[in-house]
Design an enzyme around this catalytic site. Structure first.
Site: not given
Length: 446
Positions: A27-28, A128, A173, A175, A325, A352, A356, A401
């Site tokens: 996905k990344s 988020r 991070s 991202q 993840d 996330k 989670r 997830r």
């Protein structure tokens, strides 16, 4: 299956998982390949792209800003980019669905372009925090109007020319790192990101492949990633490896269900992503790497996973960035291990797609697993390989997830595990339930 239509799902023990499978493209890497190709001048070809809803949101956003993005009949995607600095003003809001990666990385792209864009998302994404990206991009000159708490819906106005900065990541991070580097693509001069704790490096690898002038150096403060702005990216031929995050569910499932023997083809083994394999092997998992090779600049291998008794461990906190993840899947493995597994140092799990830590604590506890919750992780007392009780309800919290992890848990439960909504699985793994049926010898979902 659409993530917008609820899909209740109940599952209990099905017997061993056997056979060979492929998992969706990483996905990344899929997100980044579309974005970077959309900034290159010319035609790029992408094979193995993950066609989940998150990545399709990225494709739609790049189309909205001028790139031509097409899927051909052979399954390959072709992208004609607009060039760095060439993004166009989108006519409508960019709908991100559930994708935090799309949102944060696209914010970085737009920050150094003189355009305005509004980001919207589903209920989960709208909770988020985006402040961790807003802060460095504001320093580069972008302006933001967000919902309370720095959340979506959010409108931003980029600045061209943007101001290159040196930025030390306050949290580990990938991202945030990537957002700053992408803003630096169109900022004159050198933009630097210092990461005290190394995170996944797909952006660095792929930007270099596209022709960006980028360097990585070690320093006493951590890894220093520097990118020279006003870059010219060149189109590429990209093959996306299988997503280790998706493979993690089958690694855990095969490990906990007696008699299982599965081979997962073409799994990406980027060293910044293999924490889950390291942790499972520490617990005693039987995971063999077959035919290690390099595909598209990324190391890959086929993974053969056979059932093995698992033992509790104290999960090293320094594995967190390389498996953030995969923690929900690891928590399930711990539920079947012999002894008390302690996994801490994973504060990032709180922000996330869902919280989670809380979501998995509730889900496992409701199904007979002894849990102790910490601010930064869980302690899980396992069943020593015996079935867990099951019979409990699971709130997936719109988190793919959580849903997939608890499906795996159900494979080792005495009574059905009932998941309120498994539809979010489509955001990252549209063929998950079909693959489950194939591995367990069933034609229809239970």
């Amino acid at each position: 299956m659409s993530a917008s239509t609820p899909f209740p799902f109940a599952i209990d023990a099905r017997g061993p998982l056997r056979g060979a499978l492929t998992v969706p493209g990483d996905k990344s890497i899929s997100h980044r390949s579309l974005m970077f190709a959309g900034l290159a001048v010319g035609e790029s070809r992408i094979e193995g792209l993950l066609e989940g809803e998150d990545v399709l949101a990225t494709a739609a956003a790049m189309r909205a800003m001028g790139a031509t993005v097409e899927r051909h009949d052979d399954g390959a995607w072709h992208v004609w980019g607009v060039g760095v600095g060439g993004l166009l003003q989108p006519e409508t809001a960019l709908e991100m669905g559930n994708s935090g990666t799309s949102t944060r990385l696209l914010m970085g792209l737009i920050a150094s372009h003189g355009i305005t864009a509004t980001f919207t998302g589903d209920a989960s994404l709208s909770k988020r925090p985006m402040g961790r990206v807003i802060d460095p991009l504001s320093r580069m000159g972008a302006e933001f109007t967000s919902s309370p708490g720095g959340r979506l819906p959010l409108t931003m106005r980029g600045l061209n020319p943007a101001v290159p900065i040196d930025y030390t990541l306050p949290v580990a991070s990938a991202q945030v790192k990537s957002a700053v580097l992408l803003a630096g693509l169109n900022a004159p001069g050198i933009t630097r990101v210092i990461e005290p704790i190394a995170t996944r490096d797909h952006s660095e690898r792929m930007l270099t492949g596209f022709g960006a002038e980028l360097s990585v150096e070690d320093s006493p403060q951590g890894r220093v990633i520097s990118i020279r702005g006003e870059a010219e990216l060149k189109p590429q031929q990209i093959t996306v490896p299988g997503d280790p995050s998706s493979a993690a569910f089958w690694m855990v499932a095969a490990s906990i269900v007696p008699g299982s023997d599965v081979t997962i083809a073409n799994v990406g083994l980027n060293p910044t992503r293999t924490g889950i394999i390291t942790a499972l092997r520490m617990m005693g998992a039987d995971i063999a790497e077959i035919d290690r090779r390099v595909v598209g600049g990324e190391p890959v291998a086929d993974l053969r996973v056979r059932h093995a008794p698992l033992s509790a461990i104290q999960v090293p906190a320094d594995l967190a960035p390389s498996m953030i993840d995969e923690y929900p899947a690891l928590f399930v493995a711990a539920a079947f291990a012999d002894g008390r597994t302690i996994a801490r140092g994973a504060d990032e799990l709180r922000v996330k797609e869902s919280d989670r830590i809380a979501a998995m604590a509730a889900a496992l506890s409701n199904n007979g697993v002894a849990i102790e919750e910490f601010e930064d992780g869980l302690a899980i007392t396992g069943s020593a390989g015996k079935p867990i009780a099951g019979g409990g309800a699971v709130a997936s919290k719109l988190d793919h997830r959580i849903a997939m992890s608890m499906v795996v848990a159900g494979l080792g439960a005495r009574a059905p595990v009932r998941i309120d909504d498994a539809a979010p699985v489509a955001t990252s793994y549209p063929s998950f339930f079909t693959t489950l049926d194939q591995l367990t010898g069933r034609d229809e979902p239970a």
